[in-house]
Motif scaffolding. Structure first.
Motif, PDB file in Angstrom:
ATOM      1  N   PHE A 194       0.842  -1.186   0.000  1.00  0.00           N
ATOM      2  CA  PHE A 194       0.000   0.000   0.000  1.00  0.00           C
ATOM      3  C   PHE A 194       0.884   1.245   0.000  1.00  0.00           C
ATOM      4  CE2 PHE A 194      -2.655  -3.146   2.326  1.00  0.00           C
ATOM      5  CZ  PHE A 194      -3.715  -3.208   1.432  1.00  0.00           C
ATOM      6  N   LYS A 195       0.373   2.318  -0.584  1.00  0.00           N
ATOM      7  CA  LYS A 195       1.089   3.589  -0.590  1.00  0.00           C
ATOM      8  C   LYS A 195       0.542   4.484   0.525  1.00  0.00           C
ATOM      9  CE  LYS A 195       2.085   3.920  -5.515  1.00  0.00           C
ATOM     10  NZ  LYS A 195       1.908   4.761  -6.697  1.00  0.00           N
ATOM     11  N   TYR A 196       1.393   5.395   0.977  1.00  0.00           N
ATOM     12  CA  TYR A 196       1.010   6.425   1.947  1.00  0.00           C
ATOM     13  C   TYR A 196       0.656   5.877   3.324  1.00  0.00           C
ATOM     14  CZ  TYR A 196       0.735   8.981  -2.423  1.00  0.00           C
ATOM     15  OH  TYR A 196       1.026   9.520  -3.642  1.00  0.00           O
ATOM     16  N   ILE A 197       1.233   4.749   3.688  1.00  0.00           N
ATOM     17  CA  ILE A 197       1.069   4.250   5.044  1.00  0.00           C
ATOM     18  C   ILE A 197       2.454   3.895   5.591  1.00  0.00           C
ATOM     19  CG2 ILE A 197      -1.263   3.376   4.640  1.00  0.00           C
ATOM     20  CD1 ILE A 197      -0.044   0.536   4.704  1.00  0.00           C
ATOM     21  N   VAL A 198       2.584   3.941   6.903  1.00  0.00           N
ATOM     22  CA  VAL A 198       3.837   3.584   7.565  1.00  0.00           C
ATOM     23  C   VAL A 198       3.519   2.684   8.752  1.00  0.00           C
ATOM     24  CG1 VAL A 198       5.099   5.672   6.884  1.00  0.00           C
ATOM     25  CG2 VAL A 198       3.797   5.663   9.004  1.00  0.00           C
ATOM     26  N   GLN A 199       4.481   1.823   9.078  1.00  0.00           N
ATOM     27  CA  GLN A 199       4.348   0.994  10.266  1.00  0.00           C
ATOM     28  C   GLN A 199       5.279   1.557  11.320  1.00  0.00           C
ATOM     29  OE1 GLN A 199       5.364  -3.197   9.889  1.00  0.00           O
ATOM     30  NE2 GLN A 199       3.876  -3.716  11.468  1.00  0.00           N
ATOM     31  N   VAL A 200       4.774   1.704  12.522  1.00  0.00           N
ATOM     32  CA  VAL A 200       5.566   2.247  13.623  1.00  0.00           C
ATOM     33  C   VAL A 200       6.115   1.099  14.469  1.00  0.00           C
ATOM     34  CG1 VAL A 200       4.347   4.452  13.678  1.00  0.00           C
ATOM     35  CG2 VAL A 200       3.496   2.561  15.032  1.00  0.00           C
ATOM     36  N   ALA A 201       7.009   1.435  15.396  1.00  0.00           N
ATOM     37  CA  ALA A 201       7.709   0.428  16.185  1.00  0.00           C
ATOM     38  C   ALA A 201       6.773  -0.535  16.912  1.00  0.00           C
ATOM     39  CB  ALA A 201       8.636   1.114  17.186  1.00  0.00           C
ATOM     40  N   SER A 202       5.630  -0.060  17.336  1.00  0.00           N
ATOM     41  CA  SER A 202       4.697  -0.918  18.071  1.00  0.00           C
ATOM     42  C   SER A 202       4.016  -1.943  17.174  1.00  0.00           C
ATOM     43  CB  SER A 202       3.629  -0.059  18.747  1.00  0.00           C
ATOM     44  OG  SER A 202       2.802   0.534  17.756  1.00  0.00           O
ATOM     45  N   GLY A 203       4.208  -1.826  15.859  1.00  0.00           N
ATOM     46  CA  GLY A 203       3.565  -2.732  14.925  1.00  0.00           C
ATOM     47  C   GLY A 203       2.278  -2.182  14.346  1.00  0.00           C
ATOM     48  N   ALA A 204       1.823  -1.061  14.868  1.00  0.00           N
ATOM     49  CA  ALA A 204       0.602  -0.438  14.357  1.00  0.00           C
ATOM     50  C   ALA A 204       0.903   0.263  13.031  1.00  0.00           C
ATOM     51  CB  ALA A 204       0.056   0.551  15.371  1.00  0.00           C
ATOM     52  N   TRP A 205      -0.131   0.542  12.280  1.00  0.00           N
ATOM     53  CA  TRP A 205      -0.018   1.205  10.983  1.00  0.00           C
ATOM     54  C   TRP A 205      -0.761   2.527  11.031  1.00  0.00           C
ATOM     55  CZ3 TRP A 205       2.680  -1.159   7.025  1.00  0.00           C
ATOM     56  CH2 TRP A 205       3.006  -2.498   7.227  1.00  0.00           C
ATOM     57  N   ARG A 206      -0.336   3.479  10.194  1.00  0.00           N
ATOM     58  CA  ARG A 206      -1.104   4.710  10.067  1.00  0.00           C
ATOM     59  C   ARG A 206      -0.855   5.345   8.711  1.00  0.00           C
ATOM     60  NH1 ARG A 206       1.418   9.533  13.796  1.00  0.00           N
ATOM     61  NH2 ARG A 206       3.437   9.611  12.788  1.00  0.00           N
ATOM     62  N   ALA A 207      -1.819   6.146   8.287  1.00  0.00           N
ATOM     63  CA  ALA A 207      -1.698   6.884   7.032  1.00  0.00           C
ATOM     64  C   ALA A 207      -0.774   8.069   7.240  1.00  0.00           C
ATOM     65  CB  ALA A 207      -3.081   7.370   6.579  1.00  0.00           C
ATOM     66  N   GLN A 208      -0.008   8.396   6.199  1.00  0.00           N
ATOM     67  CA  GLN A 208       0.873   9.562   6.239  1.00  0.00           C
ATOM     68  C   GLN A 208       0.888  10.136   4.828  1.00  0.00           C
ATOM     69  OE1 GLN A 208       4.674   9.169   8.274  1.00  0.00           O
ATOM     70  NE2 GLN A 208       5.653  10.213   6.583  1.00  0.00           N
ATOM     71  N   VAL A 209       0.185  11.241   4.641  1.00  0.00           N
ATOM     72  CA  VAL A 209       0.020  11.819   3.317  1.00  0.00           C
ATOM     73  C   VAL A 209       0.617  13.211   3.286  1.00  0.00           C
ATOM     74  CG1 VAL A 209      -1.668  12.533   1.585  1.00  0.00           C
ATOM     75  CG2 VAL A 209      -2.098  10.490   2.951  1.00  0.00           C
TER      76      VAL A 209
END
Length: 150
Positions: free
Chosen positions: A1-16
């Motif tokens: 997927f584009k425009y998403i990142v995974q953070v250290a905790s394993g959670a994902w979030r959108a970043q646009v």
């Protein structure tokens, strides 16, 4: 997927990222458990920021597009935040990433320069010793008074 990142905790979030009035701004979604949920948030942000021709991850239904057309960007951000993971909801941020820092005011720059000049003069007058240029302590200042009063 584009425009998403995974953070250290394993959670994902959108970043646009989006250019707005000459500034690069980043819009962040809330933390999600799956990459697909974060991608859905990214699609909504992309559609709202870049319009119907924005490259989407999962696509939006006609109903979703009509609903997004009726929301302001702030309303969408608030809605995404309310639907985020309660224990790990990140604040939705609008962060200017390329705006230059504001220059110091002339009065604060003048005050800082004046303080440096005064300190340099004091050091020179003390024979080049910074410790000798510091003001002397008043009698009893910084010492315990032995009578238990403080």
């Amino acid at each position: 997927f584009k425009y998403i990142v995974q953070v250290a905790s394993g959670a994902w979030r959108a970043q646009v990222g989006h250019n707005e009035a000459g500034l690069q701004r980043k819009y962040y979604g809330v933390y999600r458990r799956t990459a697909q949920a974060a991608a859905a948030d990214a699609d909504k942000l992309l559609y709202k920021l870049r319009g119907p021709s924005a490259p989407l991850n999962l696509g939006l239904s006609v109903e979703q597009r009509v609903r997004l057309d009726g929301l302001t960007l702030q309303e969408l951000l608030t809605e995404l935040q309310e639907k985020g993971q309660p224990a790990a909801t990140a604040p939705l941020l609008l962060v200017p990433t390329t705006s230059p820092p504001s220059p110091p005011s002339p009065s604060s720059a003048y005050a800082a320069a004046s303080a440096l000049v005064a300190m340099s003069v004091a050091i020179a007058a003390a024979g080049g010793s910074a410790a000798a240029a510091l003001p002397a302590k008043a009698p009893g200042e910084g010492e315990a008074s032995g009578d238990g009063s403080g």
